[in-house]
Structures are given as structure tokens and as C-alpha cells.
Design a protein around this motif. Structure first.
Motif, PDB file in Angstrom:
ATOM      1  N   ALA A  50       0.832  -1.199   0.034  1.00 52.88           N
ATOM      2  CA  ALA A  50       0.136   0.059   0.070  1.00 52.88           C
ATOM      3  C   ALA A  50       0.797   1.235   0.117  1.00 52.88           C
ATOM      4  O   ALA A  50       0.351   2.275  -0.386  1.00 52.88           O
ATOM      5  N   SER A  51       2.210   1.129   0.589  1.00 57.95           N
ATOM      6  CA  SER A  51       3.060   2.214   0.647  1.00 57.95           C
ATOM      7  C   SER A  51       3.919   2.336  -0.666  1.00 57.95           C
ATOM      8  O   SER A  51       4.905   2.899  -0.729  1.00 57.95           O
ATOM      9  N   HIS A  52       3.610   1.511  -1.758  1.00 64.56           N
ATOM     10  CA  HIS A  52       4.404   1.378  -2.825  1.00 64.56           C
ATOM     11  C   HIS A  52       5.918   0.840  -2.513  1.00 64.56           C
ATOM     12  O   HIS A  52       6.904   1.486  -3.416  1.00 64.56           O
ATOM     13  N   LEU A  53       6.229   0.061  -1.574  1.00 63.57           N
ATOM     14  CA  LEU A  53       7.338  -0.479  -1.315  1.00 63.57           C
ATOM     15  C   LEU A  53       7.504  -1.833  -1.799  1.00 63.57           C
ATOM     16  O   LEU A  53       6.588  -2.737  -1.671  1.00 63.57           O
ATOM     17  N   ILE A  73      11.931  -8.884   6.402  1.00 65.67           N
ATOM     18  CA  ILE A  73      11.482  -8.558   5.050  1.00 65.67           C
ATOM     19  C   ILE A  73      12.277  -7.359   4.370  1.00 65.67           C
ATOM     20  O   ILE A  73      12.311  -6.348   5.036  1.00 65.67           O
ATOM     21  N   GLN A  74      12.919  -7.618   3.444  1.00 69.69           N
ATOM     22  CA  GLN A  74      13.764  -6.676   2.709  1.00 69.69           C
ATOM     23  C   GLN A  74      13.023  -5.975   1.633  1.00 69.69           C
ATOM     24  O   GLN A  74      12.433  -6.641   0.737  1.00 69.69           O
ATOM     25  N   VAL A  75      13.104  -4.731   1.458  1.00 70.09           N
ATOM     26  CA  VAL A  75      12.463  -3.886   0.684  1.00 70.09           C
ATOM     27  C   VAL A  75      13.592  -3.484  -0.472  1.00 70.09           C
ATOM     28  O   VAL A  75      14.714  -3.567  -0.412  1.00 70.09           O
ATOM     29  N   ALA A  85      21.293  -3.754   2.699  1.00 72.23           N
ATOM     30  CA  ALA A  85      20.004  -3.777   2.590  1.00 72.23           C
ATOM     31  C   ALA A  85      19.178  -3.180   3.626  1.00 72.23           C
ATOM     32  O   ALA A  85      19.558  -3.355   4.772  1.00 72.23           O
ATOM     33  N   LEU A  86      17.900  -2.587   3.212  1.00 73.94           N
ATOM     34  CA  LEU A  86      17.294  -1.907   4.426  1.00 73.94           C
ATOM     35  C   LEU A  86      15.954  -3.107   4.604  1.00 73.94           C
ATOM     36  O   LEU A  86      15.483  -3.549   3.418  1.00 73.94           O
ATOM     37  N   ALA A 141       3.051   2.362  11.114  1.00 75.65           N
ATOM     38  CA  ALA A 141       4.286   2.212  11.176  1.00 75.65           C
ATOM     39  C   ALA A 141       5.163   2.082   9.953  1.00 75.65           C
ATOM     40  O   ALA A 141       6.483   2.864  10.026  1.00 75.65           O
ATOM     41  N   ILE A 142       4.903   1.549   8.804  1.00 74.65           N
ATOM     42  CA  ILE A 142       5.469   1.595   7.620  1.00 74.65           C
ATOM     43  C   ILE A 142       5.838   3.067   7.336  1.00 74.65           C
ATOM     44  O   ILE A 142       6.901   3.379   6.709  1.00 74.65           O
ATOM     45  N   GLY A 143       4.878   3.947   7.300  1.00 71.37           N
ATOM     46  CA  GLY A 143       4.910   5.435   6.997  1.00 71.37           C
ATOM     47  C   GLY A 143       6.350   5.962   7.854  1.00 71.37           C
ATOM     48  O   GLY A 143       6.904   6.785   7.473  1.00 71.37           O
ATOM     49  N   GLN A 144       6.249   5.639   9.203  1.00 72.02           N
ATOM     50  CA  GLN A 144       7.288   6.060   9.843  1.00 72.02           C
ATOM     51  C   GLN A 144       8.925   5.475   9.432  1.00 72.02           C
ATOM     52  O   GLN A 144       9.503   6.147   9.719  1.00 72.02           O
TER      53      GLN A 144
END
Length: 246
Positions: A50-53, A73-75, A85-86, A141-144
Motif C-alpha cells: 500500500a506504501s508502494h514499497l 522482510i527486505q525492501v 539492504a534496508l 508504522a510503515i509510514g514512519q
């Protein structure tokens, strides 16, 4: 692209996603409502999409007979980012040991080290309505965490560009024990990694090399890794002059 890796000890074992799915979830009580491990994973995946990651890699692990779950989980990496990696670190428990949690982190490819930074951005106890609250909490949380990842990349560049001599390195090692980065029994391993790095890429005398000496020595205990590497980041940030960026 190199796969995520969970270096484990204390009875933990890397598993396939199917094994995570097959772990039975205990029956809820009036005050405790555990969720399936896979439900947390799937909710995080939905929030990332949903956050386009883009998700590019995953790793999963179970311990204590399946009661405790840890995952990575690697983006999608930013352009030109070839050596680290993040990642997101996930955890969940069925034995009341810790709440469902999510934290931002980084994995260094050359040595499969992990570090986590900032406060845990999702930490939800297994109480009534956790199922209702989880989608909202993970999306927030994903947004932060996207902001945390940007700071992480800036931090790593600062560590790489900051030279350090033996005297300051040894001082930071002692201070690391004082602030809870590692017990004194781990310090000889850190000293060894600083003097004779396992990986040649860390022979440069920089804060990045010292940081990876610590994370090499701290491999294994995923339950303790987030608070330890958060303390390590705070120590190193102060040394290079970027304190307050977490």
C-alpha cells in the motif's frame, strides 16, 4: 540479489514460510489474544504494498517449539546500494514472552550482520482487539519507517567517511559495555574484529569498520539484537556528531 539471512542460536531455526503457516495458534483467554505468526507477516506485506514499497526478499525463523517467531522482510534497495539492504524486523510470540513487533533495520551483505535502529515502531500486546488494530498500526508504522530508512542511509555514509584511530576505538569499546551494547565477555571478539577483521572490506580504520566489528560479535540472539544495536547506534552517532537523528 543476496537473500536475507537470520544468524541464529539459542534453539532458533530458519524455516520456510509454510512452516510459519503451520504453527498452531493457542486458544485465546479473556485477557490474552495471540495472533498467528503468519497473520503479522501478511499484514506487514499488505502495508508495504500500500506504501508502494517492493518486497524483494524474506527470511523466517522459529524458536521454542514454534512459540516465538522472528522474520526479516527486505525492501527494494535504492539505486547504487549494493553492499547493504534496508529491512524490517518482525517478531511475534505465543508464550507471552513479547508483543507483536516491527522495527526498521539494515543488513550488511558481506557478513550477514543485522542492526536495528530507532524505537520499535510497532509493539502491540496480545490483548483484545489486536486483530482490529493491527492493520491501522502496521500502516502507520510503515509510514514512519520510511523516514527511518532515509536516516539510516545518511548514518551509514557518515560512519564510512569518519576515520577513527585505535585510541578512540578502544574508548568506544569500553563505553559500549557501559551503555549496554554488549556484555564484557563479548568485548574480546570486538577487539579481534577491529584488529583483524574477518572481512577485508572492514580493514579501513573508520567508524563503519568498528560498527561492523560490533555487529559481527553480536550475531545470533535476535531477541536481544534490537536494543543492543539501537544503543550502539546512539553511541556511534554521538561520536560522529549526528546524535538526535534516530
Amino acid at each position: 540479489m543476496k537473500a536475507c539471512n537470520l544468524v541464529l542460536h539459542c534453539g532458533g531455526a530458519s524455516v520456510e514460510r509454510s512452516a510459519v503457516k503451520s504453527v498452531p495458534t493457542p486458544i485465546a483467554t479473556p485477557t490474552w489474544s495471540p495472533i498467528p505468526h503468519l497473520r503479522l507477516v501478511e499484514q506487514v506485506e499488505r502495508s508495504l504494498r500500500a506504501s508502494h514499497l517492493e518486497i524483494v526478499n524474506q527470511a523466517h525463523a522459529l524458536s521454542h517449539g514454534g512459540d516465538r517467531y522472528f522474520g526479516l522482510i527486505q525492501v527494494e534497495a535504492r539505486r547504487g546500494n549494493n553492499d547493504y539492504a534496508l529491512v524490517l524486523g518482525l517478531r511475534n510470540s505465543h508464550d507471552k514472552r513479547f508483543p507483536a513487533g516491527l522495527v526498521a533495520g539494515a543488513q550488511v551483505f558481506v557478513c550477514d550482520n543485522l542492526s536495528f535502529h530507532g524505537e520499535v515502531q510497532l509493539s502491540r500486546k496480545h490483548t483484545r482487539f489486536i486483530g482490529r488494530d493491527l492493520p491501522m498500526l502496521t500502516q502507520r508504522a510503515i509510514g514512519q519507517l520510511q523516514d527511518k530508512w532515509q536516516h539510516q542511509e545518511q548514518r551509514i555514509q557518515s560512519y564510512r567517511s569518519h576515520a577513527i584511530d585505535d585510541r578512540d576505538a578502544h574508548d568506544l569499546m569500553v563505553r559500549a559495555v557501559d551503555v549496554g551494547v554488549c556484555p564484557v565477555t563479548v568485548l574480546p571478539k570486538v577487539v579481534q574484529e577491529w584488529r583483524e577483521p574477518t572481512h577485508d572490506v572492514f580493514r579501513q580504520r573508520t567508524v563503519w569498520s568498528l560498527f561492523n566489528g560490533f555487529t559481527e560479535a553480536l550475531k545470533g540472539n535476535l531477541a536481544l539484537l534490537p536494543p543492543r544495536t539501537q544503543a550502539l547506534h546512539a553511541l556511534m552517532d554521538g561520536f560522529v556528531g549526528i546524535a538526535g537523528r534516530n
